[in-house]
Write an enzyme that holds these catalytic residues in place. Sequence first.
Site, PDB file in Angstrom:
ATOM      1  N   CYS A   1      20.168  56.098  54.046  1.00 15.57           N
ATOM      2  CA  CYS A   1      21.152  57.005  53.437  1.00 15.57           C
ATOM      3  C   CYS A   1      21.355  56.787  51.951  1.00 15.57           C
ATOM      4  O   CYS A   1      21.929  57.628  51.278  1.00 15.57           O
ATOM      5  CB  CYS A   1      22.490  56.920  54.169  1.00 15.57           C
ATOM      6  SG  CYS A   1      23.347  55.352  53.963  1.00 15.57           S
TER       7      CYS A   1
ATOM      8  N   ILE B   1      41.544  38.463  57.210  1.00 12.00           N
ATOM      9  CA  ILE B   1      42.450  37.926  58.223  1.00 12.00           C
ATOM     10  C   ILE B   1      43.899  38.124  57.788  1.00 12.00           C
ATOM     11  O   ILE B   1      44.260  37.853  56.645  1.00 12.00           O
ATOM     12  CB  ILE B   1      42.201  36.409  58.435  1.00 12.00           C
ATOM     13  CG1 ILE B   1      40.714  36.135  58.702  1.00 12.00           C
ATOM     14  CG2 ILE B   1      43.102  35.866  59.548  1.00 12.00           C
ATOM     15  CD1 ILE B   1      40.133  36.846  59.889  1.00 12.00           C
TER      16      ILE B   1
ATOM     17  N   HIS C   1      47.017  36.412  58.248  1.00 14.23           N
ATOM     18  CA  HIS C   1      47.385  35.092  58.744  1.00 14.23           C
ATOM     19  C   HIS C   1      48.790  35.085  59.337  1.00 14.23           C
ATOM     20  O   HIS C   1      49.695  35.751  58.841  1.00 14.23           O
ATOM     21  CB  HIS C   1      47.301  34.063  57.611  1.00 14.23           C
ATOM     22  CG  HIS C   1      45.893  33.828  57.151  1.00 14.23           C
ATOM     23  ND1 HIS C   1      45.016  33.041  57.864  1.00 14.23           N
ATOM     24  CD2 HIS C   1      45.207  34.310  56.086  1.00 14.23           C
ATOM     25  CE1 HIS C   1      43.833  33.041  57.237  1.00 14.23           C
ATOM     26  NE2 HIS C   1      43.925  33.812  56.156  1.00 14.23           N
TER      27      HIS C   1
ATOM     28  N   GLU D   1      46.025  32.851  45.972  1.00 12.75           N
ATOM     29  CA  GLU D   1      44.928  32.405  46.824  1.00 12.75           C
ATOM     30  C   GLU D   1      45.264  32.762  48.268  1.00 12.75           C
ATOM     31  O   GLU D   1      46.280  33.404  48.528  1.00 12.75           O
ATOM     32  CB  GLU D   1      44.716  30.899  46.637  1.00 12.75           C
ATOM     33  CG  GLU D   1      45.984  30.085  46.834  1.00 12.75           C
ATOM     34  CD  GLU D   1      45.792  28.615  46.483  1.00 12.75           C
ATOM     35  OE1 GLU D   1      45.873  28.289  45.290  1.00 12.75           O
ATOM     36  OE2 GLU D   1      45.595  27.797  47.391  1.00 12.75           O
ATOM     37  N   SER D   2      44.418  32.365  49.198  1.00 21.05           N
ATOM     38  CA  SER D   2      44.708  32.632  50.601  1.00 21.05           C
ATOM     39  C   SER D   2      46.073  32.062  50.934  1.00 21.05           C
ATOM     40  O   SER D   2      46.387  30.954  50.484  1.00 21.05           O
ATOM     41  CB  SER D   2      43.653  31.959  51.483  1.00 21.05           C
ATOM     42  OG  SER D   2      43.968  32.157  52.831  1.00 21.05           O
TER      43      SER D   2
ATOM     44  N   ARG E   1      37.011  32.923  45.088  1.00 15.95           N
ATOM     45  CA  ARG E   1      38.418  32.895  45.467  1.00 15.95           C
ATOM     46  C   ARG E   1      39.164  32.008  44.480  1.00 15.95           C
ATOM     47  O   ARG E   1      38.802  30.850  44.272  1.00 15.95           O
ATOM     48  CB  ARG E   1      38.548  32.360  46.891  1.00 15.95           C
ATOM     49  CG  ARG E   1      37.777  33.260  47.877  1.00 15.95           C
ATOM     50  CD  ARG E   1      37.841  32.731  49.270  1.00 15.95           C
ATOM     51  NE  ARG E   1      37.192  31.452  49.382  1.00 15.95           N
ATOM     52  CZ  ARG E   1      37.539  30.524  50.248  1.00 15.95           C
ATOM     53  NH1 ARG E   1      38.542  30.724  51.078  1.00 15.95           N
ATOM     54  NH2 ARG E   1      36.891  29.374  50.298  1.00 15.95           N
TER      55      ARG E   1
ATOM     56  N   GLU F   1      42.121  48.418  35.628  1.00 18.46           N
ATOM     57  CA  GLU F   1      41.124  47.665  36.400  1.00 18.46           C
ATOM     58  C   GLU F   1      39.882  47.459  35.536  1.00 18.46           C
ATOM     59  O   GLU F   1      39.328  48.414  35.003  1.00 18.46           O
ATOM     60  CB  GLU F   1      40.791  48.431  37.680  1.00 18.46           C
ATOM     61  CG  GLU F   1      39.573  47.932  38.438  1.00 18.46           C
ATOM     62  CD  GLU F   1      39.619  46.445  38.784  1.00 18.46           C
ATOM     63  OE1 GLU F   1      40.652  45.981  39.316  1.00 18.46           O
ATOM     64  OE2 GLU F   1      38.615  45.748  38.517  1.00 18.46           O
TER      65      GLU F   1
ATOM     66  N   LYS G   1      40.882  26.281  54.865  1.00 19.90           N
ATOM     67  CA  LYS G   1      40.987  26.630  56.274  1.00 19.90           C
ATOM     68  C   LYS G   1      39.656  26.509  57.004  1.00 19.90           C
ATOM     69  O   LYS G   1      39.615  26.575  58.222  1.00 19.90           O
ATOM     70  CB  LYS G   1      41.520  28.059  56.423  1.00 19.90           C
ATOM     71  CG  LYS G   1      42.948  28.224  55.888  1.00 19.90           C
ATOM     72  CD  LYS G   1      43.535  29.565  56.295  1.00 19.90           C
ATOM     73  CE  LYS G   1      44.883  29.816  55.627  1.00 19.90           C
ATOM     74  NZ  LYS G   1      44.753  30.208  54.200  1.00 19.90           N
TER      75      LYS G   1
END
Lengths: 413, 119, 474
Positions: free
Chosen positions: C440, C47, C49, C335-336, C310, C31, C250
């Site tokens: 905090c 979401i 989907h 992607e989405s 995105r 990473e 969307k």
Amino acid sequence: MRKQLVVIGGGPAGLAAAVAAYDAGVRDLVVLERESEAGGILKQCVHNGFGLTRFRESMTGPEYARRFLDEARARRIGILTNTFVTRLTPEKRVSYVNEKGAFCCEADAVILAMGCRERSKGALNIAGTRPAGLFSAGTAQKYVNIYGHLPGKRVVILGSGDIGLIMARRMTLEGAKVECVCEIMPYSGGLGRNIAQCLDDFGIPLLLEHTIVSVEGRERVEAVVIARVDEKRQPIAGTERRVECDTVLFSVGLIPENELTKGAGIALDGQTKGCLVDDGRETEIEGVFACGNVLHVHDLVDFVSEEAEIAGRSAAEYLLHGARAKRYLPVLAGENVSYIVPQRLDADGQTPVQLYFRVKSALRGAVISVEAGDFRKSVKRIAVAPGEMERVTVVPSQLSGAAALRVSVFREE
Amino acid sequence: MEREMVCIECPRGCTLLVTKTGGRVRVSGNFCPRGEAYAAAEVTQPRRVLTSTVRGEGGMIPVRTSSAVKKEKIFQIMERVRAYRAEGAVKLGDVLIPDVDGEGTALIATADAVRLQED
Amino acid sequence: MYDVAIVGGGVTGAFCARFLMRYKVSVVILEASDDVAAGASAANSGIVHAGFDAASGTLKAAFNLRGNRMMQRVCAELGVKYLENGSIVAACGADEERMLADLLARGEKNGVEGLRLLSEEEAHATEPALADGVTGALFAPSGGIVCPYGLTIAAVGNAMDNGAELLCGFTLTAAERSGEDWRLFSEDGRSVMARVVVNCAGAGAERVARVFGDDSFRIGARKGEYILLDRTAGSLVTHTVFPVPSAAGKGVLVSPTVDGNLIVGPTSVEEETPDVSLRREAFAEIAEKAAHIVEGIAFGEMITSFAGVRSYCDRHDFIVGWSRVAGVYLAAGIESPGLTSAPAIGVYIADMVAEKLAAERNEAYSPIRRKPPVFREMTDAERAEMIARDPAYGRIVCRCEQVTLGEILSALRTQPPAHTLDGVKLRTRAGMGRCQGGFCQPAVFNLLMREYGYRAEEVTKKGGRSYVITGGEL
């Protein structure tokens, strides 16, 4: 567990309320404090200027807190620290946790004294990135005064609330350069004396009708873009200016911390964001009282103490002499008054009651006008400003027959 | 010479008008005598109470000067405050530096030094 | 030497790693940032989907449906909150209603179950906060919501509990062939050997592919801006409400989150080099667009606003499987609906890689990740019991979200451990409430110093050079 009185919060309000209740005869009481030490936010307010009204001397925050802590200790009032209240019910059951466990205390009376929190930067429409280096002024104050870390070297402050002004001076003293303080309104939200001694003393510009429109910097703040705003507080195109800095402090208002109050189903005033109370600081729930910044945000701790003592004495009265049927006289915010506390008076009250209120706009030469039925009273002030709380005194029983009391503030003719 | 200033003696924050003609100082706009004294000092020798913190063994200790110090000396005094390290237990009111400004003003602790907690 | 190196600790890489652990293989996740879920996996709508949106016959459509069907079980195994709250696509006027019919047909072709069209009345009865202008809707009962970074962290954690390793701050800059294997180099000079590489690098997938000499696809990026509202505004809608989709995507949705907040967004902004900065006009644009479909959004209750980048692919579909370079697999162009698809992509890639490596099943694999205790969600009795076992659970550190010292220490000591303020925030919600860490943050800061022996000036908000304190010590 059962207690006659539970005080939620061990800051200046909670301590003063507990001491006042004790002195009025309540012995079975406890203060629940979420931090490891009582004293509240005063612990980190190392500057002076506290106590001028109440003690006629200029004390620092820790010194002021210590006075009340000593009073509480002298009376052996129990203070549970590192203790967090998780729930309050309308039946006055107080649930709390600490390292010893999760408990519930049945209280005959409760005083709410949880204080307030800073409005966060997240609540503002500021464009740009979200890097490190964005702090609420009070958070920066804690880093500096409690832990000894200086958040950054070049600072822009948004909002001219007192904590922001105090931090402008504090960080300057510790070697940071404060580039400017931006205030979106045409006047400062802080005390005049703080502008004089925290900004003017150090040549820090106060830019009225200015705001930060965006933040630059991917990992750490590198600059902000500031702009002048119009009457609708919207940035004016073409007035943008980039100011390099590594730190932004936000001093954009305080909000009473009423999550427990809401959980108990107690109604809040849309203006103060605190409970609706009568002159004894009793909320709509019998035996539940509120005082200090959880009730409305004060600019001076001296008034917090005064109000907390009212709440403490009322709670004692309620506990020792029982509830009493009251006739209420509504108190209304009239012209140029943004809010007024208490919101209703015991109409049969014989003793003078101080009404605390704030004006909506600053005036030089003002008249405070009190109207209640046939009763009229007016008081002159050299100047009034939204950042400075005003007070006026009335005796409820002298307002016989009035349907409501209204306080307005006019420009002096 | 005429100067307008905000009095810092109390939260009232009176706007003072100071007129200085020769050696005579006239002050107006003040609500109380402290305002007059403040204004007179402002145009001759401004002074401020300095508050700050010093590092102690258990964390930061809040401090103040025992009385107002010369405003022009504030950063000089801060140098001494920043360099100071408190040792051992400290009580509210303890004198940490007896003469912090070279004029006999003391630096005083405004709280007991307690152990640093994680919160 | 690892069997598999997964490049990218986002949700896709997380599930590839997690499902690979079902086999006897050694896995390392590389990473680039200092924590997992650093890119789009943190900044998205959360979401799950239903699957009516993707063009039929695409990998997107297939993985979306499979991922949707897996999500409930995966979340249960990983101890992640998931809610099948149902999605509503709200149409305003006849033109948009006709598009609902197309969506319905496409959804049914994709295999989505339970889809139905709602009349104006039914729509408003189902979701009373719909705007007056809404004249009809498509209802998808299998649409859901999940915490995207919570899911990613849990999947990585589960993979690590089963033996996977995580190397953070590993920015892949070069790869060398070594016989059949690959030696992968990080910008900071570190290197690892692996038999197989899986490219799950999200927005960086094209760059990573080029390191291996593969320039067969382009990854573009759009900026999506969001507003998050306080819990006090979170119950406005129960369903996820979408506008009718357009060419730009969307559109701006309005949805509760699993933590009870209300999320509104995203915008869709084409930029030369999109970054995670919000445009000034974003606030007005989001409010204006959301008002078409939902009424009464309390924008005054905003607690934060943010932007995510995105990625999208020039092929307009996922690229999942073998690449043209031997030993390198792709899960690119995700992607989405990438979040929804991630578990399905993970299974697919894991099985494919295991077959290539001829790996045996790992009988010791446990799909269960013990959910770290969450004080906020406990009853008083559970709290008492937890505090008796560990008093740190009786110390509240974050008052807005009621996060205890115990939970924060757990976030520092549970795989994958948090090393930054944001790392703690994403795992525990400390600092995610209405005061946004005002109270905090210094406490969490001190805990990071104490736990890792950091000096004050070494503590970061989100890794790299995002230092919290830059003015030094008093």
